[in-house]
Each structure stands twice: as C-alpha cells, then as structure tokens.
Design a protein around this motif. Structure first.
Motif, PDB file in Angstrom:
ATOM      1  N   GLN A  43      63.373  66.338  13.344  1.00 39.02           N
ATOM      2  CA  GLN A  43      64.032  66.977  12.216  1.00 39.02           C
ATOM      3  C   GLN A  43      63.477  66.407  10.927  1.00 39.02           C
ATOM      4  O   GLN A  43      63.123  65.235  10.853  1.00 39.02           O
ATOM      5  N   ILE A  44      63.394  67.255   9.894  1.00 42.19           N
ATOM      6  CA  ILE A  44      63.024  66.821   8.549  1.00 42.19           C
ATOM      7  C   ILE A  44      64.143  67.268   7.621  1.00 42.19           C
ATOM      8  O   ILE A  44      64.525  68.437   7.615  1.00 42.19           O
ATOM      9  N   GLU A  45      64.681  66.314   6.855  1.00 43.79           N
ATOM     10  CA  GLU A  45      65.770  66.622   5.927  1.00 43.79           C
ATOM     11  C   GLU A  45      65.281  66.445   4.493  1.00 43.79           C
ATOM     12  O   GLU A  45      64.607  65.469   4.178  1.00 43.79           O
ATOM     13  N   LYS A  46      65.642  67.390   3.641  1.00 40.45           N
ATOM     14  CA  LYS A  46      65.298  67.335   2.220  1.00 40.45           C
ATOM     15  C   LYS A  46      66.589  67.217   1.436  1.00 40.45           C
ATOM     16  O   LYS A  46      67.497  68.031   1.583  1.00 40.45           O
ATOM     17  N   ASN A  47      66.672  66.180   0.631  1.00 45.64           N
ATOM     18  CA  ASN A  47      67.847  65.945  -0.198  1.00 45.64           C
ATOM     19  C   ASN A  47      67.374  66.000  -1.651  1.00 45.64           C
ATOM     20  O   ASN A  47      66.751  65.059  -2.142  1.00 45.64           O
ATOM     21  N   GLU A  48      67.647  67.109  -2.321  1.00 43.47           N
ATOM     22  CA  GLU A  48      67.141  67.303  -3.675  1.00 43.47           C
ATOM     23  C   GLU A  48      68.233  67.026  -4.705  1.00 43.47           C
ATOM     24  O   GLU A  48      69.382  67.435  -4.553  1.00 43.47           O
ATOM     25  N   LYS A  49      67.848  66.334  -5.754  1.00 39.42           N
ATOM     26  CA  LYS A  49      68.755  66.027  -6.857  1.00 39.42           C
ATOM     27  C   LYS A  49      68.425  66.943  -8.028  1.00 39.42           C
ATOM     28  O   LYS A  49      67.265  67.229  -8.302  1.00 39.42           O
ATOM     29  N   ILE A  50      69.444  67.396  -8.713  1.00 42.22           N
ATOM     30  CA  ILE A  50      69.273  68.191  -9.931  1.00 42.22           C
ATOM     31  C   ILE A  50      69.816  67.348 -11.073  1.00 42.22           C
ATOM     32  O   ILE A  50      70.975  66.955 -11.073  1.00 42.22           O
ATOM     33  N   ARG A  51      68.933  67.022 -12.011  1.00 40.91           N
ATOM     34  CA  ARG A  51      69.349  66.193 -13.144  1.00 40.91           C
ATOM     35  C   ARG A  51      69.691  67.108 -14.319  1.00 40.91           C
ATOM     36  O   ARG A  51      68.882  67.916 -14.762  1.00 40.91           O
ATOM     37  N   LEU A  52      70.911  66.981 -14.812  1.00 46.34           N
ATOM     38  CA  LEU A  52      71.374  67.775 -15.926  1.00 46.34           C
ATOM     39  C   LEU A  52      71.080  67.042 -17.222  1.00 46.34           C
ATOM     40  O   LEU A  52      71.177  65.822 -17.297  1.00 46.34           O
ATOM     41  N   GLN A  53      70.692  67.797 -18.226  1.00 44.57           N
ATOM     42  CA  GLN A  53      70.369  67.199 -19.538  1.00 44.57           C
ATOM     43  C   GLN A  53      71.635  66.839 -20.287  1.00 44.57           C
ATOM     44  O   GLN A  53      72.591  67.513 -20.294  1.00 44.57           O
TER      45      GLN A  53
END
Length: 53
Positions: A43-53
């Motif tokens: 399995q490959i897991e992607k954990n993406e963060k969204i940085r708010l200005q």
C-alpha cells in the motif's frame, strides 16, 4: 525478502516508482508512506497538507 530488502520484480519497481513520482508531482506539502508486508509493498498512502494564507 532477501537480507532485509524489499523483494520486487523490476516491472513492479517501475510501477511503484511511477506511482510515487505522480504523487510527488501533485503534492506541495505532506508525506507519502509505504506499507510493507512480508517484504512487499502492499500500500502507498499520501497525506497532503493544505496551508492557508
């Protein structure tokens, strides 16, 4: 698994690397985790963060 190394056929390595490249191209912040079971990537897991200005 041989000597503590992940045992994959060359075609499987190429497929895995392609998935990782695709994930990295679209991610600005975050992490990618490889899940290994019995010496194989399952399995490959992607954990993406969204940085708010």
């Amino acid at each position: 698994m041989k000597g503590g190394r992940i045992d994959l056929k060359p075609a499987d390595w190429q497929n895995t690397i392609k998935h990782l490249e695709d994930m990295l191209e679209t991610m600005k912040f975050g992490s990618i985790t490889l899940i290994v079971q019995d010496g194989k990537i399952v399995q490959i897991e992607k954990n993406e963060k969204i940085r708010l200005q």
